[in-house]
Design a protein around this motif. Structure first.
Motif, PDB file in Angstrom:
ATOM      1  N   TYR A   4      40.507   8.868  49.975  1.00  0.00           N
ATOM      2  CA  TYR A   4      39.381   9.759  50.195  1.00  0.00           C
ATOM      3  C   TYR A   4      38.762   9.446  51.539  1.00  0.00           C
ATOM      4  CZ  TYR A   4      40.184  10.514  45.312  1.00  0.00           C
ATOM      5  OH  TYR A   4      40.781  10.803  44.125  1.00  0.00           O
ATOM      6  N   ASP A   5      38.577  10.479  52.316  1.00  0.00           N
ATOM      7  CA  ASP A   5      38.053  10.352  53.673  1.00  0.00           C
ATOM      8  C   ASP A   5      36.531  10.455  53.633  1.00  0.00           C
ATOM      9  OD1 ASP A   5      37.663  10.327  56.401  1.00  0.00           O
ATOM     10  OD2 ASP A   5      38.410  12.357  56.712  1.00  0.00           O
ATOM     11  N   VAL A   6      35.866   9.424  54.084  1.00  0.00           N
ATOM     12  CA  VAL A   6      34.404   9.391  54.075  1.00  0.00           C
ATOM     13  C   VAL A   6      33.830  10.518  54.929  1.00  0.00           C
ATOM     14  CG1 VAL A   6      32.383   8.035  54.682  1.00  0.00           C
ATOM     15  CG2 VAL A   6      34.356   6.906  53.672  1.00  0.00           C
ATOM     16  N   LYS A   7      34.387  10.729  56.112  1.00  0.00           N
ATOM     17  CA  LYS A   7      33.878  11.787  56.995  1.00  0.00           C
ATOM     18  C   LYS A   7      34.050  13.168  56.367  1.00  0.00           C
ATOM     19  CE  LYS A   7      34.478   9.146  61.218  1.00  0.00           C
ATOM     20  NZ  LYS A   7      35.183   8.987  62.473  1.00  0.00           N
ATOM     21  N   ALA A   8      35.180  13.386  55.681  1.00  0.00           N
ATOM     22  CA  ALA A   8      35.409  14.679  55.018  1.00  0.00           C
ATOM     23  C   ALA A   8      34.407  14.877  53.885  1.00  0.00           C
ATOM     24  CB  ALA A   8      36.834  14.762  54.493  1.00  0.00           C
ATOM     25  N   ALA A   9      34.131  13.820  53.124  1.00  0.00           N
ATOM     26  CA  ALA A   9      33.173  13.928  52.030  1.00  0.00           C
ATOM     27  C   ALA A   9      31.771  14.217  52.560  1.00  0.00           C
ATOM     28  CB  ALA A   9      33.165  12.638  51.207  1.00  0.00           C
ATOM     29  N   LEU A  10      31.402  13.572  53.661  1.00  0.00           N
ATOM     30  CA  LEU A  10      30.091  13.816  54.261  1.00  0.00           C
ATOM     31  C   LEU A  10      29.998  15.244  54.784  1.00  0.00           C
ATOM     32  CD1 LEU A  10      27.345  12.694  55.009  1.00  0.00           C
ATOM     33  CD2 LEU A  10      28.348  11.823  57.120  1.00  0.00           C
ATOM     34  N   GLU A  11      31.062  15.734  55.396  1.00  0.00           N
ATOM     35  CA  GLU A  11      31.090  17.112  55.890  1.00  0.00           C
ATOM     36  C   GLU A  11      30.975  18.099  54.733  1.00  0.00           C
ATOM     37  OE1 GLU A  11      34.398  19.862  58.020  1.00  0.00           O
ATOM     38  OE2 GLU A  11      34.014  17.923  58.977  1.00  0.00           O
ATOM     39  N   GLU A  12      31.689  17.847  53.624  1.00  0.00           N
ATOM     40  CA  GLU A  12      31.601  18.719  52.451  1.00  0.00           C
ATOM     41  C   GLU A  12      30.177  18.730  51.904  1.00  0.00           C
ATOM     42  OE1 GLU A  12      34.413  17.497  49.516  1.00  0.00           O
ATOM     43  OE2 GLU A  12      36.141  18.099  50.723  1.00  0.00           O
ATOM     44  N   LEU A  13      29.552  17.562  51.867  1.00  0.00           N
ATOM     45  CA  LEU A  13      28.188  17.475  51.364  1.00  0.00           C
ATOM     46  C   LEU A  13      27.240  18.308  52.218  1.00  0.00           C
ATOM     47  CD1 LEU A  13      26.065  16.250  49.475  1.00  0.00           C
ATOM     48  CD2 LEU A  13      25.974  14.284  50.989  1.00  0.00           C
ATOM     49  N   PRO A  20      30.044  13.916  46.100  1.00  0.00           N
ATOM     50  CA  PRO A  20      31.290  13.295  45.694  1.00  0.00           C
ATOM     51  C   PRO A  20      31.137  12.625  44.328  1.00  0.00           C
ATOM     52  CG  PRO A  20      30.265  12.016  47.447  1.00  0.00           C
ATOM     53  CD  PRO A  20      29.451  13.262  47.264  1.00  0.00           C
ATOM     54  N   HIS A  21      32.175  12.687  43.517  1.00  0.00           N
ATOM     55  CA  HIS A  21      32.164  12.043  42.212  1.00  0.00           C
ATOM     56  C   HIS A  21      31.948  10.546  42.424  1.00  0.00           C
ATOM     57  CE1 HIS A  21      33.519  10.547  38.343  1.00  0.00           C
ATOM     58  NE2 HIS A  21      33.254  11.757  37.886  1.00  0.00           N
ATOM     59  N   ARG A  24      35.021   8.442  43.291  1.00  0.00           N
ATOM     60  CA  ARG A  24      35.498   8.584  44.669  1.00  0.00           C
ATOM     61  C   ARG A  24      34.615   7.819  45.641  1.00  0.00           C
ATOM     62  NH1 ARG A  24      37.625  14.784  45.404  1.00  0.00           N
ATOM     63  NH2 ARG A  24      39.267  14.636  43.846  1.00  0.00           N
ATOM     64  N   LEU A  25      33.309   7.895  45.424  1.00  0.00           N
ATOM     65  CA  LEU A  25      32.383   7.176  46.292  1.00  0.00           C
ATOM     66  C   LEU A  25      32.597   5.668  46.167  1.00  0.00           C
ATOM     67  CD1 LEU A  25      30.093   7.481  48.312  1.00  0.00           C
ATOM     68  CD2 LEU A  25      28.499   7.520  46.398  1.00  0.00           C
ATOM     69  N   ARG A  26      32.793   5.191  44.956  1.00  0.00           N
ATOM     70  CA  ARG A  26      33.074   3.767  44.744  1.00  0.00           C
ATOM     71  C   ARG A  26      34.353   3.356  45.464  1.00  0.00           C
ATOM     72  NH1 ARG A  26      35.501   2.914  39.485  1.00  0.00           N
ATOM     73  NH2 ARG A  26      37.245   3.510  40.759  1.00  0.00           N
ATOM     74  N   ASP A  27      35.392   4.204  45.368  1.00  0.00           N
ATOM     75  CA  ASP A  27      36.653   3.906  46.058  1.00  0.00           C
ATOM     76  C   ASP A  27      36.458   3.840  47.567  1.00  0.00           C
ATOM     77  OD1 ASP A  27      37.934   3.788  43.630  1.00  0.00           O
ATOM     78  OD2 ASP A  27      38.878   5.759  43.807  1.00  0.00           O
ATOM     79  N   MET A  28      35.617   4.714  48.107  1.00  0.00           N
ATOM     80  CA  MET A  28      35.332   4.681  49.541  1.00  0.00           C
ATOM     81  C   MET A  28      34.646   3.370  49.913  1.00  0.00           C
ATOM     82  SD  MET A  28      33.927   8.478  50.361  1.00  0.00           S
ATOM     83  CE  MET A  28      34.497   9.830  49.375  1.00  0.00           C
ATOM     84  N   LEU A  29      33.718   2.943  49.074  1.00  0.00           N
ATOM     85  CA  LEU A  29      33.030   1.671  49.325  1.00  0.00           C
ATOM     86  C   LEU A  29      34.013   0.503  49.302  1.00  0.00           C
ATOM     87  CD1 LEU A  29      29.846   2.128  47.112  1.00  0.00           C
ATOM     88  CD2 LEU A  29      29.874   1.849  49.582  1.00  0.00           C
TER      89      LEU A  29
END
Length: 75
Positions: A4-13, A20-21, A24-29
């Motif tokens: 999961y791409d942090v930048k993509a998740a931030l852009e989607e937000l 983000p679920h 997924r956020l935990r996996d990014m961390l």
């Protein structure tokens, strides 16, 4: 397991207002190198996010449950 791409998740937000679920956020961390202080702070923020995410799901579920049993409008 997909990455999961942090930048993509931030852009989607920002664009779609989609959170983000928590998994997924935990996996990014877990995939990010952080110093101990930053890791501790982000973990605290994540726990807060987890709480609010669950509460939001309950509220949305209650709303959808009521809407599912409501009669649709007729034009």
């Amino acid at each position: 397991m997909p990455t999961y791409d942090v930048k993509a998740a931030l852009e989607e937000l920002k664009e779609d207002a989609v959170l983000p679920h928590p998994v997924r956020l935990r996996d990014m961390l877990l995939r990010t190198k952080l110093d101990p202080d930053a890791a501790t702070e982000l973990n605290r923020e994540f726990q807060n996010y987890l709480t609010h995410f669950g509460e939001s799901q309950k509220i949305a579920g209650n709303i959808l449950e009521k809407l599912a049993h409501a009669a649709p409008k007729t034009s």
